[in-house]
Design an enzyme around this catalytic site. Structure first.
Site, PDB file in Angstrom:
ATOM      1  N   LYS A  40       0.894  -0.710  -0.017  1.00  0.00           N
ATOM      2  CA  LYS A  40      -0.238   0.177   0.235  1.00  0.00           C
ATOM      3  C   LYS A  40       0.984   1.346   0.125  1.00  0.00           C
ATOM      4  CE  LYS A  40      -0.097   0.104   5.325  1.00  0.00           C
ATOM      5  NZ  LYS A  40      -0.840  -0.810   6.023  1.00  0.00           N
ATOM      6  N   TYR A 253      15.532  30.665   9.306  1.00  0.00           N
ATOM      7  CA  TYR A 253      14.732  30.948   9.796  1.00  0.00           C
ATOM      8  C   TYR A 253      13.650  31.228  11.539  1.00  0.00           C
ATOM      9  CZ  TYR A 253      12.152  30.609   5.314  1.00  0.00           C
ATOM     10  OH  TYR A 253      11.518  30.737   3.787  1.00  0.00           O
TER      11      TYR A 253
HETATM   12  C1  LIG Z   1      -0.634  -1.724   6.576  1.00  0.00           C
HETATM   13  C2  LIG Z   1      -0.816  -3.083   7.408  1.00  0.00           C
HETATM   14  C3  LIG Z   1      -0.247  -4.315   7.354  1.00  0.00           C
HETATM   15  C4  LIG Z   1       1.676  -4.127   6.847  1.00  0.00           C
HETATM   16  O1  LIG Z   1       2.136  -3.581   8.353  1.00  0.00           O
HETATM   17  P1  LIG Z   1       3.760  -3.723   8.857  1.00  0.00           P
HETATM   18  O2  LIG Z   1       3.756  -3.177   9.904  1.00  0.00           O
HETATM   19  O3  LIG Z   1       3.887  -2.764   7.821  1.00  0.00           O
HETATM   20  O4  LIG Z   1       3.901  -4.849   8.269  1.00  0.00           O
HETATM   21  C5  LIG Z   1      -0.820  -6.172   7.336  1.00  0.00           C
HETATM   22  N1  LIG Z   1      -2.436  -5.466   7.774  1.00  0.00           N
HETATM   23  C6  LIG Z   1      -2.830  -4.267   7.364  1.00  0.00           C
HETATM   24  C7  LIG Z   1      -4.497  -5.266   8.072  1.00  0.00           C
HETATM   25  C8  LIG Z   1      -2.661  -2.970   7.346  1.00  0.00           C
HETATM   26  O5  LIG Z   1      -3.509  -2.045   7.931  1.00  0.00           O
END
Ligand SMILES: *Cc1c(COP(=O)(O)O)cnc(C)c1O
Length: 360
Positions: A40, A253
């Site tokens: 994702k 800044y």
């Molecule tokens: C993002 C996510 C994962 C992967 O998580 P990691 O901690 O990056 O391994 C797995 N399951 C769900 C439902 C997620 O939202």
């Protein structure tokens, strides 16, 4: 992503061989289960096309969060199994079916709409079902299990997610695991998936039939501890200018830094618009080899200042590259310095870097 005019002042290098190897390491840790890959958010900011390109020989099942990401991934991987964690946008189930994406159904309303869509379509399109086992984020509750909408429903996967898996001794882990097992009994024989990266390291009783690591592939172990993973990312930025300042002069800044003695300051071409958070001001540092160069004053949008007084003019020139993420300082270290987690560092990595993929 190669910039047209090749003038980017920050470069991100991504080791695809390390991603592949990290997958093998996490998969071996859960050897009794299938190991999917979560890609994702553009594969945690590292580039979905390149990341899945190096995984597709070994991985059969992928997860993304949004339907849109699922469509992108489907175009890259015509034959793989792809789950969409958010399910589908209410009213639009057909997009998923058309792209052979498997929604993770999270609410009774999603379940109703999906099933009525399947009935109209005359086809039992596969779907996964998520249980809320304590995180109160996604999924149906234990009470929902008796709802009419679930009658004779046969999901292809049962999913839940651990809230505190990065804390090995947290009592929520076992509480969620027990509730997950109990809820899964409503669907005997259906494969189960509870664990992301951290959960994999809680032990075999957390693996079930499928695990879903994401951040592990990119070399980050959320539990802290000694990482069995290879670092994947290196980030360097270029010195745009070097200034000699006098005692009492200010930097940046808000005049947030004031020199106590004469010093040399390098202005480096990376800033908060590139994912170097303003909280890097003060605590952060860049590196020239093994020399630590503290960040001075506030991080700007496109640049930041570091103290290069300790380097000779020969060791440090305009146009030289300094390391931000590398052997001296990994993603987790930067996260700690800036008060966040490795995930946020990765997914914030800028869009205007020159990116180089190597290793394969
Ligand atoms: C993002 C996510 C994962 C992967 O998580 P990691 O901690 O990056 O391994 C797995 N399951 C769900 C439902 C997620 O939202």
């Amino acid at each position: 992503m190669t910039q047209n005019c090749q003038q980017a002042t920050a470069r991100l290098k991504i080791n695809l061989a390390a991603i592949k190897q990290n997958y093998t390491v996490v998969a071996a840790q859960a050897a009794q289960a299938e190991c999917a890959a979560v890609v994702k958010a553009d594969a945690y900011g590292l580039g979905m096309a390149e990341v899945v390109g190096c995984l597709k020989d070994t991985v059969e099942t992928f997860f993304v969060a949004q339907p849109e990401e699922g469509c992108t991934l489907r175009a890259l991987l015509p034959e793989k199994r792809i789950f969409v964690l958010h399910g589908f946008a209410l009213g639009r189930p057909e997009i998923l079916a058309q792209n052979r994406l498997i929604p993770v159904l999270n609410s009774l309303e999603q379940i109703r709409q999906w099933r009525s869509f399947c009935a109209q379509d005359g086809c039992e399109h596969p779907a996964a079902l998520q249980f809320d086992t304590g995180m109160s984020r996604f999924g149906i509750s234990e009470d929902d299990l008796t709802d009419d909408s679930l009658e004779e429903f046969r999901p292809v996967l049962l999913v839940s997610h651990l809230a505190c898996a990065d804390q090995v001794d947290h009592p929520a882990n076992e509480m969620q695991r027990e509730r997950f097992v109990r809820m899964c009994r409503a669907f005997p024989g259906v494969p189960r998936s509870l664990s992301a990266t951290s959960g994999v390291f809680l032990g075999q009783e957390y693996h079930f039939e499928l695990v879903r690591p994401g951040v592990a592939l990119h070399g980050v172990l959320p539990n802290g501890g000694i990482s069995p993973f290879k670092p994947v990312v290196t980030l360097e930025a270029q010195i745009l200018q070097i200034l000699s300042i006098k005692s009492g002069d200010f930097v940046g800044y808000g005049f947030a830094y004031r020199a106590q003695s004469p010093m040399r300051v390098a202005t480096v071409g990376i800033g908060y618009a590139d994912g170097i958070f303003r909280s890097f001001s003060g605590s952060g540092a860049l590196w020239a080899g093994d020399k630590r160069l503290p960040v001075l004053g506030c991080v700007s949008m496109d640049s930041l200042a570091v103290d290069v007084t300790q380097l000779t003019a020969e060791e440090c020139k305009e146009g030289d590259w300094l390391s931000i993420i590398g052997p001296q300082q990994d993603v987790t270290t930067i996260a700690e310095m800036t008060g966040t987690i490795g995930y946020e560092i990765l997914t914030s990595l800028g869009r205007r870097f020159a990116r180089y993929y190597y290793g394969l």
